[in-house]
Design a protein around this motif. Structure first.
Motif: not given
Length: 128
Positions: A68-94
């Motif tokens: 996430m850190g290496a690609a933020a702003g390049h391949q994914w852009c959280p911009d002003r959207k809130s990033v939930p603290h459960e994002l790791n779990y959402l990714i793995v669920e997907d």
């Protein structure tokens, strides 16, 4: 005996020098140590079942955070959207919904695909 050891060291040194300076040798392909399958398994490991599972889960979280850190702003852009603290779990669920064949490959592109879907980057010049 002493001379034989010196010759062996000289030969080994020469071989190392040739191997490290060989021109035209194709680079070794990248061999990921974190497949999608391993990432899902490690992230879903139950820490109540032992310390090794806790270590696996922490490693999986760290891996995802690094991608996430290496690609933020390049391949994914959280911009002003809130990033939930459960994002790791959402990714793995997907990821856990992917076919076994897709999970056998490097986990990073799969993680990035989920992030890009959830937090797409706007096209250059697009209004925010």
């Amino acid at each position: 005996m002493k001379h034989a050891a010196q010759r062996v060291r000289a030969v080994v040194s020469a071989l190392i020098m040739v191997a490290t300076h060989a021109h035209g040798a194709p680079p070794r392909p990248y061999d990921s140590h974190m497949t999608g399958e391993k990432l899902v398994r490690d992230m879903l490991a139950d820490p109540a079942q032992g310390q090794l599972n806790s270590v696996r889960r922490e490693r999986a979280m760290g891996y995802i955070d690094g991608v996430m850190g290496a690609a933020a702003g390049h391949q994914w852009c959280p911009d002003r959207k809130s990033v939930p603290h459960e994002l790791n779990y959402l990714i793995v669920e997907d990821l856990s919904r992917l076919s076994k064949d897709k999970l056998k490959g490097d986990a990073a592109p799969a993680v990035l695909a989920v992030l890009a879907r959830l937090y797409p980057c706007k096209a250059a010049g697009a209004r925010r």
